[in-house]
Write a protein that holds these residues in place. Structure first.
Motif, mmCIF file in Angstrom:
data_model
loop_
_atom_site.group_PDB
_atom_site.id
_atom_site.type_symbol
_atom_site.label_atom_id
_atom_site.label_comp_id
_atom_site.label_asym_id
_atom_site.label_seq_id
_atom_site.Cartn_x
_atom_site.Cartn_y
_atom_site.Cartn_z
ATOM 1 N N ASN A 289 0.866 -1.179 0.000
ATOM 2 C CA ASN A 289 0.000 0.000 0.000
ATOM 3 C C ASN A 289 0.903 1.231 0.000
ATOM 4 N N ALA A 290 0.950 1.952 -1.121
ATOM 5 C CA ALA A 290 1.842 3.094 -1.275
ATOM 6 C C ALA A 290 1.536 4.192 -0.260
ATOM 7 N N GLY A 291 0.278 4.436 0.017
ATOM 8 C CA GLY A 291 -0.102 5.460 0.978
ATOM 9 C C GLY A 291 0.389 5.145 2.379
ATOM 10 N N LEU A 292 0.211 3.906 2.795
ATOM 11 C CA LEU A 292 0.707 3.504 4.117
ATOM 12 C C LEU A 292 2.223 3.652 4.203
ATOM 13 N N SER A 293 2.915 3.286 3.133
ATOM 14 C CA SER A 293 4.372 3.417 3.119
ATOM 15 C C SER A 293 4.789 4.872 3.241
ATOM 16 N N LEU A 294 4.125 5.750 2.513
ATOM 17 C CA LEU A 294 4.456 7.174 2.578
ATOM 18 C C LEU A 294 4.201 7.753 3.964
ATOM 19 N N VAL A 295 3.095 7.361 4.569
ATOM 20 C CA VAL A 295 2.775 7.844 5.925
ATOM 21 C C VAL A 295 3.831 7.336 6.909
ATOM 22 N N GLN A 296 4.197 6.071 6.815
ATOM 23 C CA GLN A 296 5.177 5.488 7.733
ATOM 24 C C GLN A 296 6.545 6.146 7.579
ATOM 25 N N GLN A 297 6.902 6.554 6.369
ATOM 26 C CA GLN A 297 8.193 7.198 6.125
ATOM 27 C C GLN A 297 8.166 8.688 6.465
ATOM 28 N N GLY A 298 7.003 9.185 6.868
ATOM 29 C CA GLY A 298 6.891 10.599 7.217
ATOM 30 C C GLY A 298 6.790 11.512 6.019
ATOM 31 N N HIS A 299 6.455 10.959 4.847
ATOM 32 C CA HIS A 299 6.338 11.754 3.624
ATOM 33 C C HIS A 299 4.906 12.167 3.335
ATOM 34 N N ALA A 300 3.976 11.692 4.144
ATOM 35 C CA ALA A 300 2.562 12.021 3.954
ATOM 36 C C ALA A 300 1.860 11.934 5.311
ATOM 37 N N PHE A 301 0.728 12.604 5.403
ATOM 38 C CA PHE A 301 -0.101 12.541 6.605
ATOM 39 C C PHE A 301 -1.252 11.566 6.364
ATOM 40 N N ALA A 302 -1.757 10.985 7.432
ATOM 41 C CA ALA A 302 -2.987 10.200 7.351
ATOM 42 C C ALA A 302 -4.116 11.215 7.231
ATOM 43 N N TYR A 303 -4.733 11.283 6.063
ATOM 44 C CA TYR A 303 -5.764 12.292 5.797
ATOM 45 C C TYR A 303 -7.075 11.820 6.398
ATOM 46 N N ARG A 304 -7.387 12.376 7.539
ATOM 47 C CA ARG A 304 -8.486 11.884 8.363
ATOM 48 C C ARG A 304 -9.864 11.953 7.710
ATOM 49 N N GLN A 305 -10.071 12.877 6.819
ATOM 50 C CA GLN A 305 -11.401 13.056 6.223
ATOM 51 C C GLN A 305 -11.886 11.819 5.475
ATOM 52 N N TYR A 306 -10.982 11.048 4.892
ATOM 53 C CA TYR A 306 -11.402 9.916 4.066
ATOM 54 C C TYR A 306 -11.004 8.559 4.639
ATOM 55 N N MET A 307 -10.559 8.520 5.871
ATOM 56 C CA MET A 307 -10.064 7.260 6.417
ATOM 57 C C MET A 307 -11.151 6.268 6.772
#
Length: 93
Positions: free
Chosen positions: A31-49
């Motif tokens: 999951n690319a999004g999870l990887s980006l969040v874990q690496q600190g390159h993205a935030f968990a965007y709460r509106q669509y979780m």
């Protein structure tokens, strides 16, 4: 994930502008999004979780924050993009 990788999108919903909100998966199932969040390159965007595994995104964000990676290398991270937009929408020009 290399730039020319084939990915699969798991559409979740549409945003208020009609754009598709989706999770992105590499061919190996990562999951690319999870990887980006874990690496600190993205935030968990709460509106669509609520359309995906919310706990996984929040857990990965907490790990990134705990280990001070990516945007979290600063003491309190950086301002979330949605907070910045809300503040700047209301600011007089």
């Amino acid at each position: 994930m290399p730039v020319d990788s084939t990915v699969t999108l798991k559409a979740q919903t549409k945003d208020r502008n009609g754009r598709t909100v989706a999770e992105v998966f590499a061919q190996d199932g990562t999951n690319a999004g999870l990887s980006l969040v874990q690496q600190g390159h993205a935030f968990a965007y709460r509106q669509y979780m609520n359309q995906c595994e919310e706990w996984a995104y929040m857990n990965r964000e907490k790990l990134a924050k705990r280990y001070h990676v990516g945007v979290w290398r600063f003491d309190d991270g950086i301002e979330h993009p949605w907070e910045w937009r809300a503040t700047n929408r209301a600011a007089p020009h």
